[in-house]
Design a protein around this motif. Sequence first.
Motif, PDB file in Angstrom:
ATOM      1  N   VAL A  98       0.845  -1.206   0.000  1.00  0.00           N
ATOM      2  CA  VAL A  98       0.000   0.000   0.000  1.00  0.00           C
ATOM      3  C   VAL A  98       0.878   1.253   0.000  1.00  0.00           C
ATOM      4  CG1 VAL A  98      -1.653   1.352   1.375  1.00  0.00           C
ATOM      5  CG2 VAL A  98      -1.992  -1.106   1.075  1.00  0.00           C
ATOM      6  N   LEU A  99       1.922   1.239   0.816  1.00  0.00           N
ATOM      7  CA  LEU A  99       2.825   2.386   0.872  1.00  0.00           C
ATOM      8  C   LEU A  99       3.577   2.559  -0.449  1.00  0.00           C
ATOM      9  CD1 LEU A  99       4.170   1.812   4.476  1.00  0.00           C
ATOM     10  CD2 LEU A  99       2.756   3.740   3.717  1.00  0.00           C
ATOM     11  N   CYS A 100       4.016   1.470  -1.049  1.00  0.00           N
ATOM     12  CA  CYS A 100       4.713   1.549  -2.338  1.00  0.00           C
ATOM     13  C   CYS A 100       3.801   2.114  -3.423  1.00  0.00           C
ATOM     14  CB  CYS A 100       5.237   0.174  -2.748  1.00  0.00           C
ATOM     15  SG  CYS A 100       6.581  -0.456  -1.720  1.00  0.00           S
ATOM     16  N   GLU A 101       2.549   1.688  -3.402  1.00  0.00           N
ATOM     17  CA  GLU A 101       1.573   2.211  -4.377  1.00  0.00           C
ATOM     18  C   GLU A 101       1.384   3.715  -4.190  1.00  0.00           C
ATOM     19  OE1 GLU A 101      -1.986  -0.154  -3.931  1.00  0.00           O
ATOM     20  OE2 GLU A 101      -0.868  -1.997  -4.304  1.00  0.00           O
ATOM     21  N   ALA A 102       1.318   4.158  -2.939  1.00  0.00           N
ATOM     22  CA  ALA A 102       1.164   5.588  -2.668  1.00  0.00           C
ATOM     23  C   ALA A 102       2.384   6.364  -3.145  1.00  0.00           C
ATOM     24  CB  ALA A 102       0.923   5.821  -1.176  1.00  0.00           C
ATOM     25  N   LEU A 103       3.582   5.824  -2.881  1.00  0.00           N
ATOM     26  CA  LEU A 103       4.802   6.513  -3.305  1.00  0.00           C
ATOM     27  C   LEU A 103       4.913   6.600  -4.823  1.00  0.00           C
ATOM     28  CD1 LEU A 103       7.549   5.211  -0.847  1.00  0.00           C
ATOM     29  CD2 LEU A 103       6.516   7.487  -0.934  1.00  0.00           C
ATOM     30  N   ALA A 104       4.344   5.635  -5.522  1.00  0.00           N
ATOM     31  CA  ALA A 104       4.436   5.606  -6.981  1.00  0.00           C
ATOM     32  C   ALA A 104       3.642   6.716  -7.649  1.00  0.00           C
ATOM     33  CB  ALA A 104       3.978   4.255  -7.507  1.00  0.00           C
ATOM     34  N   VAL A 105       2.649   7.289  -6.933  1.00  0.00           N
ATOM     35  CA  VAL A 105       1.775   8.265  -7.582  1.00  0.00           C
ATOM     36  C   VAL A 105       1.669   9.605  -6.861  1.00  0.00           C
ATOM     37  CG1 VAL A 105       0.395   6.470  -8.675  1.00  0.00           C
ATOM     38  CG2 VAL A 105      -0.308   7.360  -6.452  1.00  0.00           C
ATOM     39  N   THR A 106       2.124   9.703  -5.631  1.00  0.00           N
ATOM     40  CA  THR A 106       1.858  10.923  -4.860  1.00  0.00           C
ATOM     41  C   THR A 106       2.700  12.113  -5.309  1.00  0.00           C
ATOM     42  OG1 THR A 106       1.524  11.819  -2.649  1.00  0.00           O
ATOM     43  CG2 THR A 106       3.527  10.524  -2.981  1.00  0.00           C
ATOM     44  N   ASP A 107       2.104  13.282  -5.191  1.00  0.00           N
ATOM     45  CA  ASP A 107       2.856  14.523  -5.314  1.00  0.00           C
ATOM     46  C   ASP A 107       2.611  15.385  -4.075  1.00  0.00           C
ATOM     47  OD1 ASP A 107       0.271  15.297  -5.766  1.00  0.00           O
ATOM     48  OD2 ASP A 107       0.663  16.339  -7.645  1.00  0.00           O
ATOM     49  N   ASP A 108       2.087  14.749  -3.033  1.00  0.00           N
ATOM     50  CA  ASP A 108       1.839  15.377  -1.726  1.00  0.00           C
ATOM     51  C   ASP A 108       3.099  15.197  -0.874  1.00  0.00           C
ATOM     52  OD1 ASP A 108       1.234  15.607   1.052  1.00  0.00           O
ATOM     53  OD2 ASP A 108      -0.869  15.138   0.693  1.00  0.00           O
ATOM     54  N   MET A 109       3.786  16.304  -0.587  1.00  0.00           N
ATOM     55  CA  MET A 109       5.058  16.213   0.118  1.00  0.00           C
ATOM     56  C   MET A 109       4.904  15.622   1.514  1.00  0.00           C
ATOM     57  SD  MET A 109       8.140  18.933   0.674  1.00  0.00           S
ATOM     58  CE  MET A 109       7.381  19.919   1.922  1.00  0.00           C
ATOM     59  N   GLY A 110       3.865  15.977   2.235  1.00  0.00           N
ATOM     60  CA  GLY A 110       3.657  15.432   3.571  1.00  0.00           C
ATOM     61  C   GLY A 110       3.445  13.937   3.542  1.00  0.00           C
ATOM     62  N   LEU A 111       2.599  13.489   2.629  1.00  0.00           N
ATOM     63  CA  LEU A 111       2.357  12.062   2.476  1.00  0.00           C
ATOM     64  C   LEU A 111       3.640  11.351   2.051  1.00  0.00           C
ATOM     65  CD1 LEU A 111       0.546   9.535   2.256  1.00  0.00           C
ATOM     66  CD2 LEU A 111       0.046  10.239  -0.084  1.00  0.00           C
ATOM     67  N   ALA A 112       4.357  11.934   1.103  1.00  0.00           N
ATOM     68  CA  ALA A 112       5.595  11.308   0.625  1.00  0.00           C
ATOM     69  C   ALA A 112       6.619  11.181   1.745  1.00  0.00           C
ATOM     70  CB  ALA A 112       6.168  12.107  -0.537  1.00  0.00           C
ATOM     71  N   ALA A 113       6.804  12.237   2.531  1.00  0.00           N
ATOM     72  CA  ALA A 113       7.788  12.190   3.616  1.00  0.00           C
ATOM     73  C   ALA A 113       7.421  11.110   4.637  1.00  0.00           C
ATOM     74  CB  ALA A 113       7.892  13.554   4.298  1.00  0.00           C
ATOM     75  N   ALA A 114       6.161  11.050   5.015  1.00  0.00           N
ATOM     76  CA  ALA A 114       5.726  10.037   5.977  1.00  0.00           C
ATOM     77  C   ALA A 114       5.855   8.634   5.393  1.00  0.00           C
ATOM     78  CB  ALA A 114       4.285  10.304   6.406  1.00  0.00           C
ATOM     79  N   ALA A 115       5.492   8.472   4.120  1.00  0.00           N
ATOM     80  CA  ALA A 115       5.570   7.155   3.487  1.00  0.00           C
ATOM     81  C   ALA A 115       7.015   6.714   3.282  1.00  0.00           C
ATOM     82  CB  ALA A 115       4.814   7.163   2.156  1.00  0.00           C
ATOM     83  N   VAL A 116       7.890   7.644   2.960  1.00  0.00           N
ATOM     84  CA  VAL A 116       9.316   7.319   2.829  1.00  0.00           C
ATOM     85  C   VAL A 116       9.846   6.787   4.158  1.00  0.00           C
ATOM     86  CG1 VAL A 116      11.606   8.386   2.605  1.00  0.00           C
ATOM     87  CG2 VAL A 116       9.851   8.813   0.876  1.00  0.00           C
ATOM     88  N   ASN A 117       9.522   7.463   5.238  1.00  0.00           N
ATOM     89  CA  ASN A 117       9.965   6.994   6.553  1.00  0.00           C
ATOM     90  C   ASN A 117       9.367   5.633   6.894  1.00  0.00           C
ATOM     91  OD1 ASN A 117      11.719   9.073   7.279  1.00  0.00           O
ATOM     92  ND2 ASN A 117      10.045  10.336   8.020  1.00  0.00           N
ATOM     93  N   ALA A 118       8.094   5.435   6.579  1.00  0.00           N
ATOM     94  CA  ALA A 118       7.433   4.160   6.880  1.00  0.00           C
ATOM     95  C   ALA A 118       8.034   3.021   6.063  1.00  0.00           C
ATOM     96  CB  ALA A 118       5.928   4.280   6.619  1.00  0.00           C
ATOM     97  N   VAL A 119       8.268   3.258   4.778  1.00  0.00           N
ATOM     98  CA  VAL A 119       8.861   2.230   3.916  1.00  0.00           C
ATOM     99  C   VAL A 119      10.277   1.904   4.392  1.00  0.00           C
ATOM    100  CG1 VAL A 119       9.737   1.813   1.574  1.00  0.00           C
ATOM    101  CG2 VAL A 119       7.424   2.687   1.907  1.00  0.00           C
ATOM    102  N   ALA A 120      11.035   2.917   4.762  1.00  0.00           N
ATOM    103  CA  ALA A 120      12.389   2.678   5.264  1.00  0.00           C
ATOM    104  C   ALA A 120      12.361   1.898   6.578  1.00  0.00           C
ATOM    105  CB  ALA A 120      13.123   3.999   5.448  1.00  0.00           C
ATOM    106  N   THR A 121      11.399   2.195   7.441  1.00  0.00           N
ATOM    107  CA  THR A 121      11.257   1.451   8.700  1.00  0.00           C
ATOM    108  C   THR A 121      10.980  -0.012   8.420  1.00  0.00           C
ATOM    109  OG1 THR A 121      10.484   3.376   9.921  1.00  0.00           O
ATOM    110  CG2 THR A 121       9.849   1.234  10.794  1.00  0.00           C
ATOM    111  N   ILE A 122      10.091  -0.280   7.473  1.00  0.00           N
ATOM    112  CA  ILE A 122       9.783  -1.664   7.110  1.00  0.00           C
ATOM    113  C   ILE A 122      11.032  -2.346   6.556  1.00  0.00           C
ATOM    114  CG2 ILE A 122       8.472  -3.140   5.532  1.00  0.00           C
ATOM    115  CD1 ILE A 122       6.178  -1.058   5.762  1.00  0.00           C
ATOM    116  N   GLY A 123      11.716  -1.684   5.652  1.00  0.00           N
ATOM    117  CA  GLY A 123      12.921  -2.269   5.057  1.00  0.00           C
ATOM    118  C   GLY A 123      14.008  -2.541   6.074  1.00  0.00           C
ATOM    119  N   GLN A 124      14.119  -1.673   7.056  1.00  0.00           N
ATOM    120  CA  GLN A 124      15.154  -1.842   8.072  1.00  0.00           C
ATOM    121  C   GLN A 124      14.812  -2.966   9.043  1.00  0.00           C
ATOM    122  OE1 GLN A 124      18.112  -0.113   7.998  1.00  0.00           O
ATOM    123  NE2 GLN A 124      18.700  -1.640   9.473  1.00  0.00           N
TER     124      GLN A 124
END
Length: 117
Positions: free
Chosen positions: A37-63
């Motif tokens: 779900v987060l990857c799908e959001a990152l693929a299409v978003t141009d909302d900086m707040g959403l992108a920043a939060a999703a980047v952190n969430a995806v990185a947390t999952i990856g880590q």
Amino acid sequence: LDIPDPVTKIATVSSLGQIGGGDTAHGYAGCERALDVLCEALAVTDDMGLAAAAVNAVATIGQSNEPFRAKAVASLEGLKERAGDIDGFMFVEQMIGNHIENLSGGGIVGEMNKGRA
């Protein structure tokens, strides 16, 4: 994520990061669908707040969840490619670079992990 309230949207993204990352110390392996779900959001978003939060969430999952790390890095790299074309995404682009470096074993996280070995 089509959630009109920005606070709820960011909280949802953060929660997905926690769900996706799991808690391996307590036997919860995480949820790949949360990462999807987060990857799908990152693929299409141009909302900086959403992108920043999703980047952190995806990185947390990856880590925290090594089996999902490659998918997390690929998603971050995809947004990084688009970030230069989106107004105001310089900050997000820098975040992505730092997270990719950490997930690839470099940066401060890599140095911390070397000390554990």
